[in-house]
Enzyme design. Structure first.
Site, PDB file in Angstrom:
ATOM      1  N   LYS A   1       0.860  -1.187   0.000  1.00  0.00           N
ATOM      2  CA  LYS A   1       0.000   0.000   0.000  1.00  0.00           C
ATOM      3  C   LYS A   1       0.891   1.229   0.000  1.00  0.00           C
ATOM      4  O   LYS A   1       1.689   1.421   0.914  1.00  0.00           O
ATOM      5  CB  LYS A   1      -0.910   0.008   1.237  1.00  0.00           C
TER       6      LYS A   1
ATOM      7  N   ASP B   1      -2.511  10.265   3.263  1.00  0.00           N
ATOM      8  CA  ASP B   1      -3.913   9.887   3.439  1.00  0.00           C
ATOM      9  C   ASP B   1      -4.641  10.964   4.239  1.00  0.00           C
ATOM     10  O   ASP B   1      -4.600  10.968   5.467  1.00  0.00           O
ATOM     11  CB  ASP B   1      -4.002   8.530   4.161  1.00  0.00           C
TER      12      ASP B   1
ATOM     13  N   LYS C   1     -10.257  13.160   7.245  1.00  0.00           N
ATOM     14  CA  LYS C   1      -9.882  12.834   8.633  1.00  0.00           C
ATOM     15  C   LYS C   1      -9.924  14.125   9.448  1.00  0.00           C
ATOM     16  O   LYS C   1      -9.526  15.179   8.959  1.00  0.00           O
ATOM     17  CB  LYS C   1      -8.456  12.279   8.677  1.00  0.00           C
TER      18      LYS C   1
ATOM     19  N   ASP D   1     -12.080   7.257   3.087  1.00  0.00           N
ATOM     20  CA  ASP D   1     -10.918   7.024   3.945  1.00  0.00           C
ATOM     21  C   ASP D   1     -10.546   5.535   4.012  1.00  0.00           C
ATOM     22  O   ASP D   1      -9.501   5.174   4.539  1.00  0.00           O
ATOM     23  CB  ASP D   1     -11.190   7.569   5.353  1.00  0.00           C
TER      24      ASP D   1
ATOM     25  N   ARG E   1      -7.585  -0.391   0.771  1.00  0.00           N
ATOM     26  CA  ARG E   1      -8.109  -1.645   0.202  1.00  0.00           C
ATOM     27  C   ARG E   1      -8.440  -1.500  -1.269  1.00  0.00           C
ATOM     28  O   ARG E   1      -8.401  -2.473  -2.020  1.00  0.00           O
ATOM     29  CB  ARG E   1      -9.318  -2.121   1.033  1.00  0.00           C
TER      30      ARG E   1
ATOM     31  N   GLU F   1      -9.376   3.786   1.704  1.00  0.00           N
ATOM     32  CA  GLU F   1      -8.798   3.842   0.355  1.00  0.00           C
ATOM     33  C   GLU F   1      -7.746   2.769   0.112  1.00  0.00           C
ATOM     34  O   GLU F   1      -7.553   2.347  -1.024  1.00  0.00           O
ATOM     35  CB  GLU F   1      -8.203   5.228   0.112  1.00  0.00           C
TER      36      GLU F   1
ATOM     37  N   ASP G   1       1.539   6.454   5.324  1.00  0.00           N
ATOM     38  CA  ASP G   1       0.586   5.495   4.766  1.00  0.00           C
ATOM     39  C   ASP G   1       1.112   4.773   3.521  1.00  0.00           C
ATOM     40  O   ASP G   1       0.396   3.996   2.894  1.00  0.00           O
ATOM     41  CB  ASP G   1      -0.737   6.211   4.464  1.00  0.00           C
TER      42      ASP G   1
HETATM   43  N1  BES Z   1      -4.340   4.732   6.641  1.00  0.00           N
HETATM   44  C1  BES Z   1      -5.489   4.489   7.438  1.00  0.00           C
HETATM   45  C2  BES Z   1      -5.223   3.534   8.599  1.00  0.00           C
HETATM   46  C3  BES Z   1      -4.240   4.022   9.633  1.00  0.00           C
HETATM   47  C4  BES Z   1      -4.701   4.654  10.759  1.00  0.00           C
HETATM   48  C5  BES Z   1      -2.902   3.785   9.501  1.00  0.00           C
HETATM   49  C6  BES Z   1      -3.806   5.091  11.714  1.00  0.00           C
HETATM   50  C7  BES Z   1      -1.988   4.220  10.465  1.00  0.00           C
HETATM   51  C8  BES Z   1      -2.462   4.872  11.571  1.00  0.00           C
HETATM   52  C9  BES Z   1      -6.587   3.900   6.568  1.00  0.00           C
HETATM   53  O1  BES Z   1      -6.601   4.325   5.256  1.00  0.00           O
HETATM   54  C10 BES Z   1      -7.888   4.313   7.156  1.00  0.00           C
HETATM   55  O2  BES Z   1      -8.163   5.485   7.177  1.00  0.00           O
HETATM   56  N2  BES Z   1      -8.675   3.334   7.605  1.00  0.00           N
HETATM   57  C11 BES Z   1      -9.943   3.598   8.183  1.00  0.00           C
HETATM   58  C12 BES Z   1     -10.927   2.615   7.602  1.00  0.00           C
HETATM   59  C13 BES Z   1     -12.368   2.910   7.941  1.00  0.00           C
HETATM   60  C14 BES Z   1     -12.805   4.194   7.277  1.00  0.00           C
HETATM   61  C15 BES Z   1     -13.211   1.752   7.479  1.00  0.00           C
HETATM   62  C16 BES Z   1      -9.822   3.418   9.691  1.00  0.00           C
HETATM   63  O3  BES Z   1      -9.095   2.534  10.129  1.00  0.00           O
HETATM   64  O4  BES Z   1     -10.404   4.227  10.405  1.00  0.00           O
HETATM   65 ZN    ZN Z   2      -4.807   4.882   4.485  1.00  0.00          ZN
HETATM   66 MN    MN Z   3      -7.615   6.151   4.983  1.00  0.00          MN
END
Ligand code: BES
Ligand code: ZN
Ligand code: MN
Length: 526
Positions: A288, A293, A300, A370, A374, A372, A311
């Site tokens: 990834k 992000d 966010k 967010d 996946r 993204e 990220d």
């Molecule tokens: N990049 C984030 C996950 C992340 C969070 C990595 C904190 C490192 C530290 C990912 O893209 C994300 O935002 N995931 C969301 C998914 C949700 C919207 C289903 C999450 O984990 O909140």
């Molecule tokens: Zn992310």
């Molecule tokens: Mn994200």
């Protein structure tokens, strides 16, 4: 990176700014670990007693500095804690040695040369000391002012001159220890040389990943990341292919395009491949690579985006692991796929509710922009599977949920194949990267049902890390062994440094992937 030398000198005879000795927690107080015998003699056999007087216990990561006594050629003796002494005369755990060497190297920032008199008699111990010292002697200086960056330490700093952080020259801002000499080794022994060379490659490639992760998103974006891969590919004789936004659109990479279309920095898909003429297996690695992000339109909130340059840690790990496999000449083919995009909100960004047609042909309703990672990984996984590798591993800072589950130091391992998941988890354990197997419970799939598309990019909140894994699974070809590493916790260290792990980018998963490739080359897995 610091220079590494093996030496058969004793701890007392090496000319250096400092000499490092190991101290373990014994039943009746601290004990000097093997390798420190000549130092202990220089202290009249009372080194353990001196350390105890100073309050040292031998606990993991504990650092005690002493002026060198007569008969020791270095200026300073640094005793580093190894934790509990092993039972009987058994060897120290490699990870204990790695961490101790790393903690010592960090504490010697600002100094030029140090000898490491830690247990290094057998190859595994030697390798661990080399690796830990080189990994601990890291700092990211690229963005410091000229004056600060050039503060090289050396004589002035070795006299305890204060660094700019006012912490006495040992703080983060001193230049890393420049020369690591590992003592008690056989510099002309083939196996010892090979162990040192492997450690150098591993540390250099972990540090490559750390540098990329630490580079801010205004300088590291898909195009500049791809350029960095191209230049490394040239240097190491690897094949590289870069799909730009036009090629991605033409190829139907709806996931990567959908995530990247909101940014002024368009996305890329990079294929980096290392082949060996005698390879029997091919491992595909997918990373990834969200260079920033923001969350996109599902923005966010402040407080959740300051570290989101990290990220792309999965892509950095994959990149570094492929280069490491090449530099080590492993008898296995390794193909890296880097899914690079910047997730930004704008008038051209994907909206929550939009439907994307993925590279696989499946349609995805984007309920949350967010989620993204996946989406870009799905396209890269489908593409990677087309080449029919023996196994695919993806690495991603995928979910905050995995961080909640496993904390900041452990990554989750999910897979469609129990034996392969075990192989990945075991490889991680061997190299000292904490990980834990996680399930992919089928019942969570229905939470991603979409009323209009084949699947939605979000499901139940509970078990969010597993939901993300289940989403990815849909894009892996039937019959291809696949593992998913969610490194959201350990990729970026927001707390203080520890052992050989710095603050910021950690280079998480690089050594696990290299170990897995080594095992695949040896025919132990796949
Ligand atoms: N990049 C984030 C996950 C992340 C969070 C990595 C904190 C490192 C530290 C990912 O893209 C994300 O935002 N995931 C969301 C998914 C949700 C919207 C289903 C999450 O984990 O909140
Ligand atoms: Zn992310
Ligand atoms: Mn994200």
């Amino acid at each position: 990176m610091s220079a590494l030398t093996l030496s058969s000198s004793s701890a007392a005879t090496l000319r250096a700014d400092a000499v490092v000795v190991g101290v373990a927690k014994g039943p009746d107080g601290p004990v000097v670990a093997p390798g420190g015998e000549t130092l202990d003699q220089a202290f009249g056999g009372s080194l353990a007693g001196v350390l105890e007087t100073l309050g040292a216990s031998g606990g993991e990561g504990e650092v005690t500095k002493l002026p060198a006594p007569d008969g020791v050629k270095a200026d300073l003796v640094l005793a580093v804690g190894l934790g509990d002494a092993p039972e009987g005369d058994g060897p120290y755990e490699p990870e204990a040695l790695r961490r101790a060497a790393g903690a010592a190297a960090r504490a010697l920032a600002g100094r030029k040369k140090a000898g490491f008199a830690l247990p290094a008699g057998d190859e595994a111990s030697l390798a661990a000391v080399c690796e830990g010292a080189l990994l601990g002697a890291y700092s990211f200086t690229e963005y410091r002012g000229k004056e600060d960056r050039n503060a090289k330490g050396g004589k002035g700093a070795s006299k305890g001159k204060k660094g700019r952080d006012g912490k006495g020259g040992d703080g983060d801002r001193s230049a890393p220890l420049a020369e690591v000499t590992v003592l008690g080794a056989k510099p002309r022994d083939k196996a010892h040389k090979a162990a040192a060379e492997r450690a150098e490659v591993l540390a250099a490639e972990v540090n490559r990943a750390r540098d990329l992760v630490n580079t801010p998103s205004n300088d590291l974006f898909p195009k500049s990341f791809a350029a960095a891969v191209q230049s490394a590919a040239k240097e190491h004789g690897l094949t590289v292919e870069v799909l730009d936004e036009k090629a991605l659109a033409k190829g139907g990479y709806g996931g990567i395009i959908g995530v990247g279309q909101g940014s002024a920095n368009p996305p890329r898909l990079v294929r980096l491949s290392y082949t060996h003429s005698k390879a029997k297996k091919t491992l595909a690695l997918v990373g990834k690579g969200i260079t920033y992000d923001s969350g996109g339109i599902s923005l966010k909130p402040a407080g959740h985006n300051e570290t989101m340059k990290c990220d792309m840690s999965g892509a950095a790990a994959v990149f570094a692991a492929v280069v490491a496999a090449a530099r080590l000449g492993l008898r296995v083919n390794v193909t890296g796929w880097l899914a690079l995009a910047e997730n930004m909100p704008s008038g051209t960004a994907t909206r929550p509710g939009d439907v994307l047609t993925m590279y696989s042909g499946k349609t995805v309703e984007v309920l949350n922009t967010d989620a993204e990672g996946r989406l870009v990984l799905a396209d890269a996984l489908t593409r990677a599977c087309e080449e029919k590798p023996d196994a695919v591993v993806d690495v991603a800072t995928l979910t905050g949920a995995m961080m909640l589950a496993l904390g900041g130091r452990t990554f989750g391992v999910m897979a469609n194949d129990d034996a392969f998941r075990t192989a990945v988890h075991d490889s991680a354990t061997e190299v000292g990267e904490p990980s834990w197997p996680m399930p992919l419970p089928g019942h969570l799939r229905k939470g991603m049902d979409s009323p209009i598309a084949d699947i939605a990019n979000m499901g139940e909140r509970m078990g969010g890390g597993l939901v993300a894994g289940l989403f990815l699974k849909e894009f892996v070809a039937e019959g291809t062994a696949w593992a998913h590493l969610d490194i959201a916790g350990p990729a970026f260290n927001e707390s203080g440094p520890f052992g050989y792990t710095p603050k910021g980018g950690t280079g998480c998963a690089v050594r696990t992937l290299v170990r897995l490739a080594e095992r695949a080359a040896a025919g132990d897995v796949l």
